[in-house]
Design a protein around this motif. Sequence first.
Motif, short mmCIF file in Angstrom:
data_model
loop_
_atom_site.label_atom_id
_atom_site.label_comp_id
_atom_site.label_asym_id
_atom_site.label_seq_id
_atom_site.Cartn_x
_atom_site.Cartn_y
_atom_site.Cartn_z
N THR A 44 -10.98 5.91 0.95
CA THR A 44 -11.84 5.03 0.00
C THR A 44 -12.89 4.40 0.76
O THR A 44 -12.83 4.06 1.94
CB THR A 44 -10.98 4.06 -0.60
N ARG A 87 -11.47 -7.08 0.28
CA ARG A 87 -11.35 -5.82 0.93
C ARG A 87 -12.64 -5.56 1.58
O ARG A 87 -12.87 -4.30 2.17
CB ARG A 87 -11.42 -4.62 -0.46
N ALA A 124 -7.10 -6.36 -2.58
CA ALA A 124 -8.23 -5.83 -2.85
C ALA A 124 -9.41 -7.10 -3.40
O ALA A 124 -10.75 -6.83 -3.40
CB ALA A 124 -8.35 -4.89 -4.44
N PHE A 182 -4.71 0.86 -5.30
CA PHE A 182 -5.14 -0.11 -4.31
C PHE A 182 -5.09 -1.56 -5.00
O PHE A 182 -5.49 -2.38 -4.40
CB PHE A 182 -6.47 -0.12 -3.85
N ALA A 197 -3.27 -4.07 -2.88
CA ALA A 197 -3.52 -3.84 -1.46
C ALA A 197 -4.58 -4.82 -0.78
O ALA A 197 -5.52 -4.36 -0.05
CB ALA A 197 -3.91 -2.40 -1.27
N VAL A 251 0.74 -1.19 0.15
CA VAL A 251 -0.09 -0.03 0.11
C VAL A 251 0.83 1.12 0.19
O VAL A 251 2.09 1.08 0.32
CB VAL A 251 -0.83 0.03 1.30
N ILE A 286 -4.41 1.39 3.78
CA ILE A 286 -4.53 2.56 2.56
C ILE A 286 -4.55 3.74 3.10
O ILE A 286 -5.50 4.19 3.99
CB ILE A 286 -5.35 2.08 1.54
N LEU A 328 -8.60 -1.85 2.97
CA LEU A 328 -7.45 -2.25 2.07
C LEU A 328 -5.78 -1.95 2.85
O LEU A 328 -5.71 -1.01 3.26
CB LEU A 328 -7.31 -1.53 1.01
#
Length: 583
Positions: free
Chosen positions: A411, A291, A288, A283, A286, A277, A407, A416
Amino acid sequence: MKSVYYKISLLAVALMTLISCKEEFLEEFPKGVVTIETLSDEAGADLLLIGAYSVIDGYSQGGPGGAGEASATNWVWGDVPSDDMHRGDQTGGWSAINLIERYEVDPTNPWLEGLWAANYDGVARANDVLRVLRNAGDAIPTDRANQLEAEARWLRAWFHFQLRSKIERVPYVTEDVVGSEIPNDREIWDDIEADLQWGIDNNMDETPSDVGRASRWAAKALKARVHLFQQEWAEARPILDDIINNGPFSLMPHFYDNHDEEKQNNEESIFEVQYTVNDGAGFANAGADHRTLFPRGADVGLCCAYSAPTFDLFNAFKVDANGLPLLDTFQDNLLLEDYGLLDTEAFTPTTETLDPRVDWTIGRRGIPFLDWGPMSGGDWMLDQAGMGPFLNKKIMFYKRNFRDISIATPTWSAGLNGNNWRLFRLSHVILWRAEVAAEENDLPTAMNLVNQIRERAQDDIVMGRISNTTFASGDPIVIDENQPAANYNLGLYTSFPDRDYALKAVRHEMRLEFALEGMRFQDLVRWGIDGETISNYLDSELANGRLNWIQGATYQAGKNDHFPIPQSQIDLRPDVLTQDPSY
């Protein structure tokens, strides 16, 4: 050490740079086109290989698997249909997963399409590497070419394993065929083994210089797992012994070390899916693919409380006075904790004695949730009535690392993070070896290996006894940090009296040690106990009208133990692919 997990767009930039830097500067290429000749050297092959590694998590931003259908965590296919996990969140979202939990999957389920497409995308990427290596010939030194080929074959084996462990008949696509012309008319286990054995036989690196690359030990671990799926105990045994006795691995001091973001790529780890990240790649790298598995609520503010442990799993952590599991009776007097209660209603966690791993695995009311404070109950999820009162703790990171390991850019999925997924580790190998010993009636070996895992976790106590019975807004938290959070005990076995007992003990140990890691359902199937286990689980879990949306679910052995080929693929190639007759 370097990581091989880069964003795919960076790969494209690198490829174009490689084109522009060719010495034959008068040779013109069409703009934006990469040819096999351009890539037919060591740098080109390795860049393609990195592209194949980039989808090992099952996720491709804007491509196949974009919703996590092929996640390396395998939570949808390995946990949700098992007795370990409910889908979680609320029943109105991602209805395709509801059908997986209710054993009502048909070939039109969109998550099957994502599973298929994402894994065959990985296969295609691995095959691209192998084609370039063939075309390069002597331009790449033999030892280096062999290493690149071994890694590409490992990846190809892994992606096919991800498919074959869920769908009984899938095509095995190699670099020298047209994939769309390959039928699914035979078993592919031998093909997976052959790709892995090639790397083992051709001096695949045992300790790669780049973190995230597959090693010869990773090839052996996956090959042993493939043997277990076929009940080939004699073939698995020497591979597992080799990893245990000769591999550079040792158990980490604590059970949760294998899920702690501060202890990634540790000495127990054989292969990890690398996540990153805050490195300029957005992302895509990360996690995902999973998530939506993190807690909700004002105390954490993440998303979306999918991946909810079952009552059955929580009760599997019950122990007797000697700290041993209740192998046959853990479903008696099912503990429900705060199910059906608001966080403002009084509740005290059970005083029954439990294996301490429970509170490193499952988040529950009145127990510290890592360093996020006590879980306060149903306000950490949307639909406690539909998902149960528990959360997945293994997937979570420490609050002290928020915005560092997670992250930093706001978002909708703030959970994440860059905590790797431990795909293979020494504890897997030890308990797989215990399984082989139990199957072969080598009871002392089976018991000693199980005890080795149990002894490691004996002192892994979650500390912090919480006195609160309610968690209304503004309630002060009263906690004694010097006291265990609950009543724990974990004892060692003194005997495995017979083979049946040994198998039951080993399988239960694997459930406790690897809970919520995407393995349980396929393990039940390969052991041949899925029908009885799932039916008993449904009877117990849904008694008294609990979890209304799952009521009426039934498990059909011989059908629900595997999944169909996506109908879209049958429609595209009706003369090549054959649908499973169960569907």
